[in-house]
Scaffold this motif. Structure first.
Motif, PDB file in Angstrom:
ATOM      1  N   LEU B  14      96.866 -55.235  30.734  1.00  0.00           N
ATOM      2  CA  LEU B  14      97.555 -56.504  30.945  1.00  0.00           C
ATOM      3  C   LEU B  14      99.037 -56.404  30.595  1.00  0.00           C
ATOM      4  O   LEU B  14      99.876 -57.035  31.250  1.00  0.00           O
ATOM      5  N   ALA B  17     100.640 -54.941  33.603  1.00  0.00           N
ATOM      6  CA  ALA B  17     100.743 -55.938  34.674  1.00  0.00           C
ATOM      7  C   ALA B  17     101.858 -56.928  34.372  1.00  0.00           C
ATOM      8  O   ALA B  17     102.641 -57.297  35.250  1.00  0.00           O
ATOM      9  N   PHE B  18     101.963 -57.312  33.089  1.00  0.00           N
ATOM     10  CA  PHE B  18     102.998 -58.262  32.694  1.00  0.00           C
ATOM     11  C   PHE B  18     104.391 -57.682  32.945  1.00  0.00           C
ATOM     12  O   PHE B  18     105.259 -58.330  33.521  1.00  0.00           O
ATOM     13  N   CYS B  21     105.304 -57.655  36.590  1.00  0.00           N
ATOM     14  CA  CYS B  21     105.672 -58.989  37.086  1.00  0.00           C
ATOM     15  C   CYS B  21     107.049 -59.390  36.577  1.00  0.00           C
ATOM     16  O   CYS B  21     107.882 -59.909  37.326  1.00  0.00           O
ATOM     17  N   ALA B  22     107.281 -59.188  35.279  1.00  0.00           N
ATOM     18  CA  ALA B  22     108.559 -59.584  34.694  1.00  0.00           C
ATOM     19  C   ALA B  22     109.696 -58.831  35.368  1.00  0.00           C
ATOM     20  O   ALA B  22     110.742 -59.401  35.697  1.00  0.00           O
ATOM     21  N   ALA B  25     110.230 -60.194  38.803  1.00  0.00           N
ATOM     22  CA  ALA B  25     110.845 -61.524  38.727  1.00  0.00           C
ATOM     23  C   ALA B  25     112.349 -61.398  38.517  1.00  0.00           C
ATOM     24  O   ALA B  25     113.147 -62.046  39.190  1.00  0.00           O
ATOM     25  N   LEU B  27     114.256 -58.869  39.194  1.00  0.00           N
ATOM     26  CA  LEU B  27     114.877 -58.271  40.381  1.00  0.00           C
ATOM     27  C   LEU B  27     115.108 -59.332  41.457  1.00  0.00           C
ATOM     28  O   LEU B  27     116.188 -59.422  42.045  1.00  0.00           O
ATOM     29  N   LEU B  28     114.078 -60.165  41.688  1.00  0.00           N
ATOM     30  CA  LEU B  28     114.190 -61.185  42.731  1.00  0.00           C
ATOM     31  C   LEU B  28     115.212 -62.240  42.347  1.00  0.00           C
ATOM     32  O   LEU B  28     115.880 -62.801  43.185  1.00  0.00           O
ATOM     33  N   TRP B  29     115.317 -62.522  41.052  1.00  0.00           N
ATOM     34  CA  TRP B  29     116.180 -63.605  40.609  1.00  0.00           C
ATOM     35  C   TRP B  29     117.641 -63.193  40.611  1.00  0.00           C
ATOM     36  O   TRP B  29     118.510 -63.918  41.047  1.00  0.00           O
ATOM     37  N   VAL B 102     114.696 -65.987  45.331  1.00  0.00           N
ATOM     38  CA  VAL B 102     113.753 -67.048  44.976  1.00  0.00           C
ATOM     39  C   VAL B 102     114.273 -68.381  45.495  1.00  0.00           C
ATOM     40  O   VAL B 102     115.364 -68.814  45.138  1.00  0.00           O
TER      41      VAL B 102
END
Lengths: 326, 129, 164
Positions: B14, B17-18, B21-22, B25, B27-29, B102
């Motif tokens: 986990l 996985a965290f 995701c972080a 996030a 990178l996209l932001w 985003v």
């Protein structure tokens, strides 16, 4: 998909264009090599025209005409209203600038959308009819309750004015985009024709295709531009059929007209959209110098012969058969 | 006896996985891309596209949706929802969208503002419609 | 022991509902839509491990419906229902390979499933695939919140006992 977009090179910054908001839409005027002053003059001209034509601005000539039933009009307003009445005659009332009471009842002017019942519509339709407008020597008058709204043709008219203004300043190449009403002045600076995309009416943001034009306006009407969804899920578009007082459902979902006069193109797109294929075809047979591209509800394309060389279908339409009108 | 895994196994899985995701996030932001055209959709339909590179001064306009009205403000390179009559005002609180992937979203009004890339060599000079 | 079961489920539902309503009164943590602590999930996690699948589903469904009436709207119901459904299914599946001391892991994955469900609804409602860009940040925040609620549920189980 998003990561892919990160790798693309940054788009070139357009320094010789200006984007502003007027006539309830986004406008961009691009004059390659044009000065700030010239772009400001364009913006000022649009705002001046908007102040004359606006139906919501209480101090405009049109608002005064609607409120008082009579008004002396400036040359511009008289020219636009006169042109709109001529277009109404030409299109057998498919374009009608007296629809305002009906459009208002549906909430399209305020955003408080609702579906009027049949009784209310019948009463309002009595107020609709371009023949009720009198225009003589720059003075217009209306019977009580009748109101005009030039919103359906004002942008096309404004694009002609901007083109004239720019030509008068010696500009030979410019792109005028008044909320999707396009006027291409001359060709691009490299001599090639302007390439204008025609919006796919499915609302995906893609194009039906591209037309190559010089010194012409390209105007498209479709209900996808503005619409509302009623509680029962019915979608109501913003283009009204003057015969019924309801959003037009003629089987045409998008109408594009390409011609030398922005006002004429603007008026014709609305009329063709309302008329439906059969009447639109008959009208187009009689018109010289303008081309049209229609999309019907089944996604089939109908086009006039002048587009054979200049229109390139794209995307979902790239393999579509085109029915040629003339 | 059911088959189980150690606490350490779950923690490692986990945590990985965290972090993934972080990282995504962030990178996209943060990453500014070639996305310079703001696309406003209501109910999944494109209602307006604005080339943010052509905007020279801050300006506002309204977008009418089946649920209500959002006031959208643009400035050179950026776009935001400045006012809305939706219940939560989450769209307003999201602030300026300037290059990130985003989108701004107003779920009660089904309004989404996203940035798309501003045209490659094949793109038309303007779009009619 | 029908009465005992009914009382127990009703009590768990009301506790979850109180937590939910109180959390709904608090200002949002961030400006990003969909990011919440989800404290009411403490009860869902506890219920999955302590009272079994059917009862946990009933408690969750009752809490979502009543929560919508007390502190939500019809449009938030869709998001809660889709998220809650996926979250519950994920935790019920994970229960087969988790001990009571690993509730936190079920909660973390359940919270992630909840966020995935929300985004799926949001994409469907707005018709915009681009909303998937929210998924990473929602998953990351959801996993953090899920860890907290999971540990709370674990502490709760320790205090008031497990399966009953």
């Amino acid at each position: 998909m998003c990561l892919l977009a990160l790798c693309l090179p940054a788009a070139a910054r357009a320094d010789d264009s200006r984007t502003f908001f007027a006539m309830d839409t986004v406008m961009t005027v691009t004059v390659p090599g044009g000065s700030e002053a010239l772009l400001s003059a364009c913006e000022d001209e649009v705002r001046r025209l908007e102040a004359l034509f606006s139906v919501t601005d209480e101090s405009s000539e049109i608002a005064r005409l609607n409120a008082e039933g009579r008004a002396v009009l400036s040359d511009e307003t008289a020219a636009l209203l006169g042109g709109a009445l001529d277009a109404a005659a030409l299109t057998d009332g498919a374009l009608d600038v007296t629809l305002y009471p009906v459009v208002r009842a549906w909430g399209f002017t305020t955003g408080d959308y609702r579906v009027p019942d049949d009784g209310e519509l019948a009463a309002l339709l009595a107020l609709v009819g371009w023949q009720q407008v009198t225009l003589e020597d720059g003075e217009a008058s209306l019977p009580p309750g009748v109101m005009v709204d030039l919103g359906s043709v004002a942008k096309g008219f404004a694009s002609d004015r901007l083109a004239a203004l720019l030509r008068g300043s010696g500009v030979t190449s410019a792109l005028i985009d008044l909320g999707g009403n396009i006027y291409c002045l001359g060709a691009k600076r490299n001599g090639s024709a302007w390439r204008i995309g025609v919006r796919d009416p499915d609302g995906s943001g893609e194009y039906i295709g591209v037309v190559a034009v010089t010194d012409k306006a390209v105007v498209t009407s479709g209900s996808y531009e503005r619409f509302f969804v009623a509680k029962d899920g019915t979608v109501y578009g913003h283009i009204f059929d003057p015969a019924t007082g309801r959003p037009a459902e003629s089987g045409i979902v998008s109408a594009t007209v390409i011609g030398p006069c922005g006002f004429q193109c603007d008026a014709l797109t609305t009329a063709l959209y309302v008329m439906g294929l059969e009447r639109a075809e008959a009208l187009l047979e009689t018109l010289e110098g303008v081309d049209a591209l229609l999309v019907d509800a089944e996604g089939e394309l109908w086009a006039t012969g002048g587009l054979r060389e200049t229109f390139t279908p794209m995307g979902a339409y790239s393999a579509a058969a085109i029915h040629w009108i003339r | 006896m059911k088959r189980t895994f150690s606490n350490r196994f779950w923690a490692a899985l986990l945590a990985a996985a965290f972090l993934l995701c972080a990282g995504a996030a962030l990178l996209l932001w943060r990453t500014p891309g070639a996305r310079t055209v703001a696309r406003i959709t209501v109910d999944g339909r494109v209602v307006r596209e604005i080339d943010l590179t052509a905007v020279t001064a801050e300006a506002s306009f309204t977008v009418q949706t089946p649920g209500g009205v959002n006031t959208v403000t643009v400035r050179p390179g950026g776009i935001c929802v400045s006012e809305a009559d939706c219940p939560d005002h989450v769209c307003v609180k999201q602030g300026w969208l300037e290059g990130g992937a985003v989108p701004i979203v107003c779920l009660p009004h089904r309004l989404v503002i996203s940035l798309v890339s501003g045209g490659d060599g094949d793109a038309p000079d303007a779009v009619s419609g | 022991m029908q009465t005992r079961r009914l009382t127990r489920d009703a009590m768990l539902t009301s506790v979850a509902l109180i937590i939910f309503v109180i959390e709904a009164q608090l200002p949002p943590l961030t400006s990003i839509p969909g990011i919440r602590m989800g404290l009411a999930n403490i009860i869902t996690v506890y219920a999955v491990f302590a009272v079994g699948a059917a009862d946990a589903a009933v408690i969750l469904a009752a809490r979502i419906l009543l929560g919508t009436i007390f502190a939500g709207s019809l449009s938030t119901l869709m998001y809660s229902a889709a998220g809650g459904c996926l979250c519950l299914l994920a935790m019920l599946a994970l229960k087969r390979v988790l001990t009571e001391r690993q509730m936190w892991a079920a909660s973390v994955i359940g919270a992630a499933a909840h966020n995935a469900g929300q985004i799926a609804v949001a994409v469907a409602v707005t018709g915009t695939i681009g909303l998937l860009a929210y998924l990473p940040v929602l998953l990351a925040s959801g996993m953090t919140a899920g860890l907290f609620t999971g540990l709370c549920a674990q502490a709760l189980t320790k205090r008031i006992g497990g399966r009953r």
